[in-house]
Design a protein around this motif. Structure first.
Motif, PDB file in Angstrom:
ATOM      1  N   SER A  13       0.831  -1.205   0.000  1.00 15.45           N
ATOM      2  CA  SER A  13       0.000   0.000   0.000  1.00 15.45           C
ATOM      3  C   SER A  13       0.866   1.256   0.000  1.00 15.45           C
ATOM      4  CB  SER A  13      -0.909   0.012   1.241  1.00 15.45           C
ATOM      5  OG  SER A  13      -1.420   1.315   1.474  1.00 15.45           O
ATOM      6  N   HIS A  15      -0.312   4.240   0.262  1.00 16.36           N
ATOM      7  CA  HIS A  15      -0.837   5.097   1.314  1.00 16.36           C
ATOM      8  C   HIS A  15      -0.170   4.772   2.650  1.00 16.36           C
ATOM      9  CE1 HIS A  15      -4.034   5.560  -1.712  1.00 16.36           C
ATOM     10  NE2 HIS A  15      -4.314   6.710  -1.115  1.00 16.36           N
ATOM     11  N   ARG A  18       3.591   6.024   2.634  1.00 16.22           N
ATOM     12  CA  ARG A  18       3.857   7.447   2.858  1.00 16.22           C
ATOM     13  C   ARG A  18       3.893   7.769   4.344  1.00 16.22           C
ATOM     14  NH1 ARG A  18      -1.724   9.788   0.258  1.00 16.22           N
ATOM     15  NH2 ARG A  18      -0.681   9.009  -1.598  1.00 16.22           N
ATOM     16  N   ASP A  68      -6.642   7.751   7.507  1.00 11.05           N
ATOM     17  CA  ASP A  68      -6.441   8.573   6.308  1.00 11.05           C
ATOM     18  C   ASP A  68      -4.988   9.044   6.265  1.00 11.05           C
ATOM     19  OD1 ASP A  68      -7.887  10.271   3.977  1.00 11.05           O
ATOM     20  OD2 ASP A  68      -6.294  11.444   4.906  1.00 11.05           O
ATOM     21  N   SER A  69      -4.274   8.608   5.241  1.00 13.55           N
ATOM     22  CA  SER A  69      -2.829   8.843   5.196  1.00 13.55           C
ATOM     23  C   SER A  69      -2.455  10.322   5.218  1.00 13.55           C
ATOM     24  CB  SER A  69      -2.220   8.169   3.966  1.00 13.55           C
ATOM     25  OG  SER A  69      -2.799   8.657   2.771  1.00 13.55           O
ATOM     26  N   ASN A  70      -3.195  11.159   4.491  1.00 10.23           N
ATOM     27  CA  ASN A  70      -2.854  12.582   4.481  1.00 10.23           C
ATOM     28  C   ASN A  70      -3.143  13.243   5.816  1.00 10.23           C
ATOM     29  OD1 ASN A  70      -1.900  12.454   1.874  1.00 10.23           O
ATOM     30  ND2 ASN A  70      -3.758  13.267   0.934  1.00 10.23           N
ATOM     31  N   ALA A 103      -4.580  12.808  -3.141  1.00 12.93           N
ATOM     32  CA  ALA A 103      -5.849  12.115  -2.888  1.00 12.93           C
ATOM     33  C   ALA A 103      -6.734  12.060  -4.126  1.00 12.93           C
ATOM     34  CB  ALA A 103      -6.609  12.813  -1.757  1.00 12.93           C
ATOM     35  N   ALA A 107      -4.157   9.414  -6.966  1.00 14.25           N
ATOM     36  CA  ALA A 107      -4.868   8.200  -6.559  1.00 14.25           C
ATOM     37  C   ALA A 107      -5.617   7.573  -7.733  1.00 14.25           C
ATOM     38  CB  ALA A 107      -5.844   8.513  -5.427  1.00 14.25           C
ATOM     39  N   TYR A 164       3.336   6.617  -4.900  1.00 12.74           N
ATOM     40  CA  TYR A 164       2.662   6.192  -6.133  1.00 12.74           C
ATOM     41  C   TYR A 164       3.290   6.807  -7.377  1.00 12.74           C
ATOM     42  CZ  TYR A 164      -0.960   3.944  -3.349  1.00 12.74           C
ATOM     43  OH  TYR A 164      -1.633   3.120  -2.483  1.00 12.74           O
TER      44      TYR A 164
END
Length: 206
Positions: A13, A15, A18, A68-70, A103, A107, A164
């Motif tokens: 992943s 996400h 990161r 949520d990664s961000n 995002a 993505a 990514y």
């Protein structure tokens, strides 16, 4: 490691990567807890009590759980590594712009194209490549004369786009037309604490 930041992850992943990358860059002690996505561990308790959305990544920092990664990047930067999140309004807005790009077009572009090849996702390949080109062109233009995306120094903006974009070739998306993007990736990879995103057998050797 009981006091370390817990990062709930999956090795393939971006996400998740990161978040792990930023924790490493920021020198935050962390413990990776890889979930068995194939057997649906992310859709069951006790993980759903951490992230009701049933997705990776999520973190537990003491008594605080964040998904949520961000959002995780913002939290970790503000708490542990504020130099990665500018305080002046203009640059902070610029960071937010790239979090939105990560995002959105990243993505649905390079990340989605990779899903097709790596996980046999039932997605529109042509659409993902079109969106990827849009995202990479935006980055290429934004990076003219700059070493990093915001304020010409590392920020969570760079971390958010890295995984990514660096692995776009796994979705059959070439980075050759984007020299500024490739330079940014090398600059990120040269940072102290950098750790690579696990490559699959598709598109990248290692």
């Amino acid at each position: 490691m009981s006091n370390a930041l817990k990062i709930y992850s999956f090795p393939l992943s971006g996400h998740s990567h990161r978040v792990i990358l930023f924790a490493s860059l920021a020198g935050i002690a962390y413990e990776i807890i890889n979930l068995d996505l194939a057997n649906g561990e992310h859709k069951k308790q006790p993980y759903l009590s951490i992230n009701p959305a049933g997705q990776v990544p999520a973190i537990v920092d003491g008594t605080t759980a964040i998904a949520d990664s961000n959002a995780i990047l913002v939290y970790l930067a503000r708490k542990y590594a504020p130099t990665f999140l500018p305080e002046d309004p203009v640059n902070e807005a610029e960071v937010q712009k790239y979090l939105s790009l990560a995002a959105g077009e990243i993505a649905f572009g390079p990340a989605a194209a990779r899903l097709i090849n790596v996980f046999n996702a039932d997605l529109d390949r042509e659409f993902t490549h079109t969106i990827a080109a849009q995202a990479l062109t935006k980055l290429e233009t934004s990076l003219t004369g700059k070493d990093f995306l915001v304020g010409n120094k590392p920020s969570i903006a760079d971390v958010a786009i890295y995984s990514y974009v660096a692995h776009a070739p796994e979705g059959d998306i070439s980075l050759e037309p984007y020299p500024n993007v490739r330079r940014l990736l090398k600059n990120i990879e040269a940072l102290h604490g950098f750790i690579p995103f696990k490559a699959t057998k598709v598109g990248l050797a290692a």
